[in-house]
Design a protein around this motif. Structure first.
Motif, PDB file in Angstrom:
ATOM      1  N   LEU A 179       0.832  -1.208   0.000  1.00 39.08           N
ATOM      2  CA  LEU A 179       0.000   0.000   0.000  1.00 39.08           C
ATOM      3  C   LEU A 179       0.865   1.256   0.000  1.00 39.08           C
ATOM      4  O   LEU A 179       0.538   2.257  -0.652  1.00 39.08           O
ATOM      5  N   LYS A 180       1.976   1.214   0.717  1.00 40.06           N
ATOM      6  CA  LYS A 180       2.892   2.365   0.738  1.00 40.06           C
ATOM      7  C   LYS A 180       3.441   2.640  -0.656  1.00 40.06           C
ATOM      8  O   LYS A 180       3.552   3.795  -1.086  1.00 40.06           O
ATOM      9  N   ASP A 227       2.089   9.240  -0.540  1.00 43.69           N
ATOM     10  CA  ASP A 227       1.713  10.300   0.404  1.00 43.69           C
ATOM     11  C   ASP A 227       0.305  10.128   0.952  1.00 43.69           C
ATOM     12  O   ASP A 227      -0.028  10.718   1.983  1.00 43.69           O
ATOM     13  N   SER A 228      -0.519   9.355   0.279  1.00 44.04           N
ATOM     14  CA  SER A 228      -1.897   9.169   0.748  1.00 44.04           C
ATOM     15  C   SER A 228      -1.972   8.393   2.055  1.00 44.04           C
ATOM     16  O   SER A 228      -3.020   8.357   2.704  1.00 44.04           O
ATOM     17  N   LEU A 229      -0.881   7.766   2.449  1.00 43.55           N
ATOM     18  CA  LEU A 229      -0.852   7.024   3.710  1.00 43.55           C
ATOM     19  C   LEU A 229      -0.489   7.912   4.902  1.00 43.55           C
ATOM     20  O   LEU A 229      -0.274   7.402   5.994  1.00 43.55           O
ATOM     21  N   HIS A 230      -0.410   9.201   4.693  1.00 44.97           N
ATOM     22  CA  HIS A 230      -0.040  10.100   5.790  1.00 44.97           C
ATOM     23  C   HIS A 230      -1.200  10.368   6.737  1.00 44.97           C
ATOM     24  O   HIS A 230      -1.002  10.764   7.878  1.00 44.97           O
ATOM     25  N   LYS A 231      -2.425  10.184   6.253  1.00 43.93           N
ATOM     26  CA  LYS A 231      -3.603  10.400   7.097  1.00 43.93           C
ATOM     27  C   LYS A 231      -4.624   9.331   6.754  1.00 43.93           C
ATOM     28  O   LYS A 231      -5.349   9.444   5.766  1.00 43.93           O
ATOM     29  N   VAL A 232      -4.695   8.287   7.584  1.00 44.90           N
ATOM     30  CA  VAL A 232      -5.433   7.074   7.240  1.00 44.90           C
ATOM     31  C   VAL A 232      -6.540   6.812   8.259  1.00 44.90           C
ATOM     32  O   VAL A 232      -6.375   7.026   9.458  1.00 44.90           O
ATOM     33  N   LEU A 233      -7.666   6.336   7.756  1.00 51.31           N
ATOM     34  CA  LEU A 233      -8.744   5.826   8.603  1.00 51.31           C
ATOM     35  C   LEU A 233      -8.912   4.347   8.303  1.00 51.31           C
ATOM     36  O   LEU A 233      -9.124   3.963   7.150  1.00 51.31           O
ATOM     37  N   GLU A 286       4.808   4.023  11.339  1.00 54.29           N
ATOM     38  CA  GLU A 286       5.358   4.613  10.126  1.00 54.29           C
ATOM     39  C   GLU A 286       5.642   6.100  10.344  1.00 54.29           C
ATOM     40  O   GLU A 286       4.906   6.799  11.036  1.00 54.29           O
ATOM     41  N   GLU A 287       6.712   6.564   9.758  1.00 51.42           N
ATOM     42  CA  GLU A 287       7.091   7.969   9.913  1.00 51.42           C
ATOM     43  C   GLU A 287       6.097   8.873   9.195  1.00 51.42           C
ATOM     44  O   GLU A 287       5.647   8.582   8.086  1.00 51.42           O
ATOM     45  N   ASP A 288       5.737   9.981   9.843  1.00 50.56           N
ATOM     46  CA  ASP A 288       4.827  10.989   9.267  1.00 50.56           C
ATOM     47  C   ASP A 288       3.461  10.402   8.914  1.00 50.56           C
ATOM     48  O   ASP A 288       2.826  10.827   7.949  1.00 50.56           O
ATOM     49  N   THR A 289       2.995   9.419   9.687  1.00 52.43           N
ATOM     50  CA  THR A 289       1.682   8.838   9.431  1.00 52.43           C
ATOM     51  C   THR A 289       0.755   9.107  10.611  1.00 52.43           C
ATOM     52  O   THR A 289       1.087   8.821  11.760  1.00 52.43           O
ATOM     53  N   GLU A 290      -0.410   9.666  10.311  1.00 49.44           N
ATOM     54  CA  GLU A 290      -1.477   9.823  11.290  1.00 49.44           C
ATOM     55  C   GLU A 290      -2.545   8.800  10.962  1.00 49.44           C
ATOM     56  O   GLU A 290      -2.857   8.566   9.796  1.00 49.44           O
TER      57      GLU A 290
END
Length: 262
Positions: free
Chosen positions: A84-85, A90-96, A112-116
């Protein structure tokens, strides 16, 4: 003078007649203590075994789904994260994440770094570990019924990942839930669904989910997407296939990629 007959019982009671008599008496006296000791040792081993299975001092109980007889698609998300990464970047930076075992999925995402990351658990949480309780207490994971509107604004998350949740919804509720998942996403929705023929539902799961899983074919899902005016994300799907081939990753669940609303 006539001799009296020898009484064998007196000879056996006489300590000098049998060399090991004292030893036998000593063992018979100690046998209750030995039995008690063995019972205590057995109890200690049993307690230790139960303690280790319950998670030891941390008191944690494994959060990973145990859907016997088939694959857990929430566990599959963990396997697919590297792919997925590569596919979404960059879409993995803010995940639900939406589905059972959100605590396990979020624990990996947050490493993961820089991931919310946030999670929605659609079913009641029972017997979860301390880490999961902490995520719930902080509001990172919340319990919410997918049959109702999600408590988020449009495009609140770059990517929405769904696993082991849609299989338990009837088409009536899917018509409401899927558009909601697309609504709160900005860059797409990834759906992990079971393959037809995977016998994953047991009595305790029916009690928890309210109904057995309805494992549908890929053609069924594609027809449903078309009828619901949901567009497949072909670009992301191709990237995912290419990354899967490079990493020799073979999904145990069906994976669909949907576009977000314009």
């Amino acid at each position: 003078m006539s001799r009296r007959p020898v009484n064998p019982s007196r000879r056996l009671g006489d300590g000098g007649s049998i060399p090991f008599a004292a030893s036998i008496r000593s063992k018979s006296q100690n046998s209750p203590l030995l039995s008690i000791g063995l019972v205590i040792v057995g109890a200690i081993l049993l307690i230790g075994y139960c303690y280790s299975n319950s998670g030891g001092a941390s008191g944690g109980i494994k959060d990973v789904s145990k859907l016997e007889g088939g694959a857990s698609c929430s566990s599959e998300v963990l396997q697919a994260l590297p792919v997925l990464k590569k596919s979404y970047g960059d879409s993995l930076h803010k995940v639900l994440h939406v589905g059972p075992d959100s605590c396990s999925v979020l624990s990996s995402l947050l490493e993961e770094e820089d991931t919310e990351a946030w999670g929605i658990e659609p079913y009641e949480l029972d017997d979860v570990g301390a880490k999961c309780k902490s995520l719930v207490r902080k509001g990172i994971v919340r319990v919410a019924d997918l049959k109702f509107s999600l408590p988020y604004r449009a495009k609140s998350f770059s990517l929405v990942i769904v696993s082991d949740a849609l299989d338990y919804l009837s088409p009536r509720y899917l018509n409401k839930t899927l558009p909601e998942l697309v609504r709160v996403s900005a860059d797409g929705v990834v759906i992990f669904a079971g393959y037809p023929g995977q016998q994953r539902t047991r009595g305790e799961e029916v009690a928890k989910f309210g109904r057995p899983a309805k494992l549908r074919s890929s053609s069924w899902w594609i027809r449903f997407f078309v009828q619901s005016s949901l567009d497949e994300n072909e670009t992301a799907g191709k990237k995912f296939e290419q990354a899967s081939a490079k990493k020799a990753y073979k999904p145990a669940c069906q994976i669909f990629h949907l576009k977000s609303y314009p």
